[in-house]
Structures are given as C-alpha cells and as structure tokens.
Design an enzyme around this catalytic site. Sequence first.
Site, PDB file in Angstrom:
ATOM      1  N   ASP A  33       0.866  -1.181   0.000  1.00 61.45           N
ATOM      2  CA  ASP A  33       0.000   0.000   0.000  1.00 61.45           C
ATOM      3  C   ASP A  33       0.899   1.227   0.000  1.00 61.45           C
ATOM      4  O   ASP A  33       1.916   1.254   0.697  1.00 61.45           O
ATOM      5  CB  ASP A  33      -0.911   0.011   1.234  1.00 61.45           C
ATOM      6  CG  ASP A  33      -2.135   0.903   1.046  1.00 61.45           C
ATOM      7  OD1 ASP A  33      -1.957   2.059   0.621  1.00 61.45           O
ATOM      8  OD2 ASP A  33      -3.251   0.433   1.335  1.00 61.45           O
ATOM      9  N   ASP A  34       0.521   2.247  -0.781  1.00 57.71           N
ATOM     10  CA  ASP A  34       1.337   3.459  -0.841  1.00 57.71           C
ATOM     11  C   ASP A  34       0.977   4.466   0.246  1.00 57.71           C
ATOM     12  O   ASP A  34       1.608   5.522   0.343  1.00 57.71           O
ATOM     13  CB  ASP A  34       1.217   4.118  -2.222  1.00 57.71           C
ATOM     14  CG  ASP A  34      -0.200   4.580  -2.514  1.00 57.71           C
ATOM     15  OD1 ASP A  34      -1.138   3.835  -2.176  1.00 57.71           O
ATOM     16  OD2 ASP A  34      -0.363   5.673  -3.077  1.00 57.71           O
ATOM     17  N   ASP A  62      22.214 -62.365 -16.589  1.00 60.47           N
ATOM     18  CA  ASP A  62      23.167 -61.585 -17.386  1.00 60.47           C
ATOM     19  C   ASP A  62      23.098 -62.038 -18.843  1.00 60.47           C
ATOM     20  O   ASP A  62      23.067 -63.244 -19.141  1.00 60.47           O
ATOM     21  CB  ASP A  62      24.588 -61.788 -16.841  1.00 60.47           C
ATOM     22  CG  ASP A  62      25.576 -60.813 -17.462  1.00 60.47           C
ATOM     23  OD1 ASP A  62      25.702 -59.698 -16.934  1.00 60.47           O
ATOM     24  OD2 ASP A  62      26.212 -61.179 -18.476  1.00 60.47           O
ATOM     25  N   ASP A 107      20.372 -51.530 -27.569  1.00 56.75           N
ATOM     26  CA  ASP A 107      19.192 -51.043 -26.846  1.00 56.75           C
ATOM     27  C   ASP A 107      17.952 -51.864 -27.200  1.00 56.75           C
ATOM     28  O   ASP A 107      17.112 -52.157 -26.340  1.00 56.75           O
ATOM     29  CB  ASP A 107      18.939 -49.569 -27.167  1.00 56.75           C
ATOM     30  CG  ASP A 107      19.970 -48.651 -26.518  1.00 56.75           C
ATOM     31  OD1 ASP A 107      20.725 -49.126 -25.641  1.00 56.75           O
ATOM     32  OD2 ASP A 107      20.012 -47.455 -26.880  1.00 56.75           O
ATOM     33  N   GLU A 157      23.905 -54.899 -18.780  1.00 50.23           N
ATOM     34  CA  GLU A 157      23.143 -56.047 -19.278  1.00 50.23           C
ATOM     35  C   GLU A 157      22.771 -57.008 -18.153  1.00 50.23           C
ATOM     36  O   GLU A 157      22.441 -58.169 -18.399  1.00 50.23           O
ATOM     37  CB  GLU A 157      23.954 -56.799 -20.344  1.00 50.23           C
ATOM     38  CG  GLU A 157      25.210 -57.479 -19.826  1.00 50.23           C
ATOM     39  CD  GLU A 157      26.457 -56.588 -19.841  1.00 50.23           C
ATOM     40  OE1 GLU A 157      27.569 -57.145 -19.936  1.00 50.23           O
ATOM     41  OE2 GLU A 157      26.313 -55.358 -19.782  1.00 50.23           O
TER      42      GLU A 157
END
Length: 457
Positions: free
Chosen positions: A9-10, A330, A347, A373
């Site tokens: 607020d001013d 594995d 992949d 893997e």
Amino acid sequence: MTARILVVDDVPANLKLLSARLTAEYFEVMTATNGTEALEICARAQCDVVLLDVVMPGLDGFEVCRRLKADPKTHHIPVVMVTALDQPADRVRGLEAGADDFLTKPVADVALLARIRSLARLKMLGDELRLRAQTTREIGMTDALVEAMADDGLHGRVLLVDDRDVSQSRIAAALATGQSVSSEPSPYEALFRAAEGEFDLMIVALELRDFDALRLCAQVRSLERTRMLPILLVADHDQTARVIRGLEVGVNDYLLRPLDANELVARVRTQIRRKRYNERLRSNLLESMALAITDGLTGLHNRRYMEMHLQSLLDQATARDRPLSALVVDIDFFKRVNDTHGHDAGDEVLREFAARLKASVRGIDLACRLGGEEFVVVMPETDAKVAQLVAERIRRRMAGDPFRIARGARTIDVTASIGVASFDVAVDDAASLLKRADVALYRAKSEGRNRVAADAA
C-alpha cells in the site's frame, strides 16, 4: 498457523493499520509501498500471501497481480486485493487479473483473518508439491507449468448443491456458457456424486433446508477422493459468521447474495484454474517419482527401487517364515552385440530381453535392471527348487527365439546366464543374498554360459 504476509500500500497509515492487525494475530508481516518493490519481494519467495492495494502510483494493483500470476516463480502466491473500490465490475477485474480474492474496505478483522488463513493453508500445500517436484521442474517442468498457468478455467465440471429451484436455475444459467453444471438438491446424494464423479468444483448453498451445509463441506474434505475438490459457498449477507466458519473447515471461496453473475463466473474460473494447476503439479510429481524408480530404457524397476524394496520383502519373508529366492540374470556376450551391430541394436536387445523377462515371472515378483546387461528378479513365496525352474524357463525363453534388431529388419541369437540363491534367514541380508546369486551367475558363465547355476547358503 503462522504465515508471512506481504502488505502492499502506498499510504503509510494503511500499512501501519494492517500490519498491526496481522501482527496481533502472530503473522509475520512485510511491507512494500509500491508495485515494483512488491514484485521484487515475491520473486525472492519471501511471502505466503499478498495483501495488495489497487490504487497505487506507477504499477497499480491489477498490473502487479497480472505480473505475479504470469511468472512461474510467483504464480502460486495467493493475492488478495484490498481496496476501497466496491463495484462488482472492480471485483471481476481483480479476479480476471488473477487475484484469489477481492475484499472491499473497510474489511472486518474476522473475515480478513479467516481468508488469509485459508489461502495460507492452500499455499503451503502447493509449496510441498512444488518442493517435491523440484527435480522434475529442472528437467522440463517449467514448460508444463507455463501450460497449466495459461489454463482459462473453462469447460470444467461443476457440481451445484442447492435445494431451492430458483437459486439453482440462476446459478446454472450464469455458468452455462463456460462450464458444465450438474445440479443436485440432495446433500446426501451430492457427497456420493462428488466422490464418484470427476468434478472440478463444488458449489454449495449455505442455506439448505434439512441439512447443515457446513457439515457437507467437512465431509467432502474428510474423504480421500474429494479432499482436493474446491468448494465455493453461496450465502446470504447475514450469514457472515457461518461463512467464516466455512473457511475454517476447508471452503475455498464464497459469494454473498444477491449474486453478480460476472463475479460468479470469475470466481468459478479462478477455482478451476487453481485446481488444474495443482493437479499438474501432482501429475508431474508422480511422473518424477516413477522416473526415479524406473529404468528409462527397459521400463523395469531400477537398482534404486530394488535396494529400497528388497529389504521389505526380506522382512516380510522373515516375519511370515516364508521362502524367498533371487535370480541374477546376465546377457551373454552383450558387448559383442554393441561392437558388431551398434548401440541402437544393443538397446533393442535390452528392451526385448526385459519384456521377455517380465513375461516369465509373476506379478508379485520384482524384476529390475541392475545396470548394463545385468538384471535381478526377486521372488517371494518361492523356494530354491521352484526358483531354479523359473530360471530355466527364463533361459529357454531368451534362447528359444532370435531377437529382432534394426527395427525388425534382422535377427540375432541371444542367450543368458542365470545365478540362483534362496534366502536363509540365519545368514542372509539383502547384500549377501544378491552376492550368493552373483557367485552362482559367475559359475554359470565359467561353465559355458547359457545355463542356470544355484548357490546354496
């Protein structure tokens, strides 16, 4: 509940008055005399609620609010506009700028404090979500939040609980162009509908004939499925005390009769926008949690999840005196696949291997990619004999059919070596169980690969 409140607020006298009222209620108060200073304080994340005057030199309150709500760093901070402007059009303009509420001076202390506490609670819930989702935000969540911030609050599903036909019709008509409204005169049925339906907002008339509307609101807050459903209360002017009580039990917002249709529309949109924003936060949080425990390539659980979950499975097996076994799996000569056919082919093999592995075990079994893997399967309720049969089934499934690579253009043969160990409560912990399975795996490799070996305790 404590919270840090920024008063903007001013007029120095207004700052002192509001600061004194809030400090007396044990809030921590900060002040700013202009919009630029307020934006800087908010950007430093130093406040929980902003009480913002509208009429100020330079940046007025409407512009300050728009900027706060347009910035992903400050969008979540609740803003309450406190001003002498008292026309419905002013309230609508404030709400459309993004304000969470618009209070007209002079504001009663009880109403102001109840509103601040309600918004502070909501903000703190959002802060928890934002904190937990920090990592996700750093890797791309900002874009998702910007999209959520741009939501217009339209086309939501609204459940209207009002047993007065005229009132029900007026509210439904006011919202008809922007929202889908389902009316329910019975509060008993409303609770079930709220729990079963995917509503974005519930509007509740405070003056229900044969039921306490605040009890309905409390019930909505107590149910897991409706806990986060926003509630907008519609009340008469002489029901202020009950409205404040509603805010205390979890009501998000309220409107006093006679209703201004534009303000109703604006407040509904505000609540729906906030709900969708928080839903996006939760969605990203769940996604980040899933990413944290899932291997991105294969979709199996990752090593982190296995390490967290394995001990729980061992504790359960010990408590129930039930068997448990683990496999370490594995892929044989996987380096040759990468060296000969490239990492893209590698992949593809890993993804297919994971899919076959998962298809070979039960839903209660824990299948994880340990790294590279190497994979692990933990099987509750499984003794050594059965575990070896499962391991052999996995080995045959891998060796039985060639793996497709180059997007299906070629095939290669892939085999696996598997080590098996069964849990011995007298000697094993998580690490030793996996170590014994790993020792068995190396024996399977040394004996020629593409085989199963077991390690006794």
